[in-house]
Scaffold this active site. Structure first.
Site, PDB file in Angstrom:
ATOM      1  N   LYS A 110       1.980  81.915  26.705  1.00 15.44           N
ATOM      2  CA  LYS A 110       2.781  82.360  25.572  1.00 15.44           C
ATOM      3  C   LYS A 110       4.229  82.553  26.031  1.00 15.44           C
ATOM      4  O   LYS A 110       4.438  82.923  27.179  1.00 15.44           O
ATOM      5  CB  LYS A 110       2.227  83.740  25.163  1.00 15.44           C
ATOM      6  CG  LYS A 110       2.175  84.010  23.713  1.00 15.44           C
ATOM      7  CD  LYS A 110       1.234  85.139  23.435  1.00 15.44           C
ATOM      8  CE  LYS A 110       1.879  86.494  23.683  1.00 15.44           C
ATOM      9  NZ  LYS A 110       1.044  87.615  23.226  1.00 15.44           N
ATOM     10  N   LYS A 142       9.023  87.200  28.035  1.00 18.59           N
ATOM     11  CA  LYS A 142      10.118  87.578  28.919  1.00 18.59           C
ATOM     12  C   LYS A 142       9.591  87.833  30.330  1.00 18.59           C
ATOM     13  O   LYS A 142      10.184  87.410  31.312  1.00 18.59           O
ATOM     14  CB  LYS A 142      10.771  88.847  28.357  1.00 18.59           C
ATOM     15  CG  LYS A 142      12.093  89.148  28.979  1.00 18.59           C
ATOM     16  CD  LYS A 142      12.670  90.422  28.408  1.00 18.59           C
ATOM     17  CE  LYS A 142      13.923  90.796  29.183  1.00 18.59           C
ATOM     18  NZ  LYS A 142      14.354  92.145  28.902  1.00 18.59           N
ATOM     19  N   LYS A 181      -3.256  92.376  28.231  1.00 17.34           N
ATOM     20  CA  LYS A 181      -2.313  93.397  28.720  1.00 17.34           C
ATOM     21  C   LYS A 181      -2.883  94.148  29.918  1.00 17.34           C
ATOM     22  O   LYS A 181      -2.138  94.545  30.808  1.00 17.34           O
ATOM     23  CB  LYS A 181      -1.945  94.355  27.589  1.00 17.34           C
ATOM     24  CG  LYS A 181      -0.969  93.721  26.629  1.00 17.34           C
ATOM     25  CD  LYS A 181      -0.545  94.665  25.554  1.00 17.34           C
ATOM     26  CE  LYS A 181       0.467  93.975  24.658  1.00 17.34           C
ATOM     27  NZ  LYS A 181       0.818  94.799  23.508  1.00 17.34           N
TER      28      LYS A 181
END
Ligand code: SF4
Length: 329
Positions: free
Chosen positions: A193, A196, A113
Site C-alpha cells: 500500500k 509514508k 498494524k
C-alpha cells in the site's frame, strides 16, 4: 428536503499522497454539492502509533491545507479536527461496551498494524475501528467516501450501528462506502500500500522532477524484462495510476501498445507524469498560497469545530436518552 450527510477522515500524516487523493479525496470533493459533508482530520487515530508531539501542529495544519487546496470548500463542508469534538471518543466508549473483542481481532488492518508496530501494540490499535465507527455514526452519515482498504471498517461500523439499534432502539443509519473509480493505488514498489512509513509514495506537493525521479524507477509488470517483451497492464501499478489520472485516449493507447510491445515502460510513464502533473499543479499553487495563511486555516478549523460539535452534541443527547441517562443530559 434536508441533505443526507457524508463523513470521511484523513490522518494528519504530514503530507498527503496521490493514493489518499485518488482513492478518497476526489470523491470527498465531488460529494460536496449533493450532501452535507463533515470532513475530519483524525488526530485521535494518529495517536495510536508513535509520533513526535512537536510536529503534530504542523501535521494538522498541512493536512488542512491539503484538504482545501485539493478542493474541499469550508463554506460548503465542515472541516474539523477530530480531537476538538470530544464527543467522538465519548460515543466510542459507549460503542466499546457493545462491541465484542472478537469482531476487532479479525479486522485485517489490526493484523497489519501489529506487524508494523510490534513494540507498540496498544489498545488504541485494536480499538481504532470502534472510534472510526463513532466518527461516522455520530454525524449519522449515510455515505463514507473511502479507499477499498477501509471497506472492512465500514462493515464493522454497520454491525456496531445495527447492534446499538437492536439493543437501544433505532438511532443510527447504516452508512455505505463510496469507492473511487480507482480505489487502491499501490506504492512505487508495486506490492505494498502507498505508505509514508514504507517510503513508497508520491506526494501531492512534489515537483514534476521529483515525481519523475520516483516514477522512472517504479516497478511495472515484473514479467516484462525487455523493451521487446509485450507487457500486461492488468498487473502493472503504473497502469493503475493511468486509470486514476489519464484521459481515456491515453489509457487506451497505453494498454494497446503495452500488450504488443509498441511502447516502452519509460514512454508510458512519461505520459502518466504529464497527466498526473496537470492535475497536481493547480493544487500545488493553492498549497503554496495557503501555507502562508496559518490564521485563516486555524479559523476554518475553529469554525468546523463549532459546526461539528453542534451535530455531535445533539446525537449524544439522543444516545444518553436511549441509554436511560436523563438526569444531566
Ligand atoms: Fe506498465 Fe506501461 Fe510498462 Fe505496460 S508499458 S508494463 S502499462 S509501465
Amino acid at each position: 428536503m434536508e441533505k443526507k450527510r457524508v463523513f470521511s477522515g484523513i490522518q494528519p500524516s504530514g503530507r498527503l499522497h496521490i493514493g489518499n487523493y485518488a482513492s478518497a479525496m476526489r470523491n470527498m470533493i465531488a460529494l460536496q454539492d449533493e450532501y452535507s459533508c463533515v470532513y475530519g482530520i483524525v488526530d485521535y487515530h494518529a495517536f495510536t502509533i508513535k509520533f513526535e508531539p512537536k510536529e503534530m501542529d504542523d501535521r494538522v495544519f498541512n493536512c488542512a491545507v491539503d484538504y482545501i487546496a485539493a478542493g474541499i470548500n469550508p463554506q460548503k463542508s465542515i472541516l474539523m479536527l477530530q480531537s476538538t469534538v470530544s464527543e467522538h471518543t465519548e460515543l466510542a466508549w459507549i460503542l466499546n461496551t457493545i462491541t465484542p473483542i472478537s469482531w476487532l481481532e479479525r479486522v485485517p488492518t489490526f493484523k497489519e498494524k501489529k506487524e508494523q508496530n510490534p513494540h507498540n501494540v496498544n489498545m488504541g490499535l485494536l480499538d481504532y475501528p470502534v472510534l472510526m465507527a463513532a466518527d461516522i455514526i455520530i454525524y449519522k452519515a449515510a455515505v463514507v467516501p473511502v479507499g477499498d482498504d477501509q471497506v472492512p471498517h465500514l462493515e464493522l461500523t454497520r454491525e456496531i450501528a445495527r447492534r446499538f439499534n437492536s439493543l437501544f432502539g433505532e438511532t443510527f443509519p447504516e452508512p455505505k462506502e463510496q469507492l473511487a473509480r480507482v480505489s487502491r493505488i499501490l506504492g512505487l514498489d508495486g506490492v505494498n500500500k502507498m505508505s509514508k512509513s514504507l517510503d513508497n509514495c508520491i506526494y501531492l506537493d512534489e515537483t514534476k522532477e521529483e515525481i519523475w525521479k520516483k516514477l522512472s524507477t517504479a516497478v511495472t509488470d515484473t514479467d516484462r524484462k525487455r523493451r521487446s517483451d509485450p507487457g500486461n497492464p492488468d498487473v502493472c501499478n503504473i497502469f493503475t495510476m493511468h486509470k486514476a489520472f489519464s484521459p481515456k485516449k491515453d489509457i487506451d493507447h497505453c494498454t494497446r501498445e503495452c500488450r504488443k510491445a509498441g511502447i516502452g515502460c519509460l514512454d508510458c510513464k512519461k505520459i502518466l507524469l504529464d497527466n498526473m502533473f496537470t492535475e497536481l499543479e493547480p493544487i500545488q499553487k493553492k498549497q503554496k498560497e495557503l501555507r502562508k495563511k496559518r490564521e485563516y486555516i486555524y479559523d476554518v478549523l475553529h469554525d468546523g469545530k463549532k459546526r461539528a460539535k453542534k451535530i455531535a452534541v445533539e446525537t449524544m443527547d439522543e444516545v444518553y436518552e436511549k441509554l436511560g441517562i436523563k438526569v444531566f443530559h
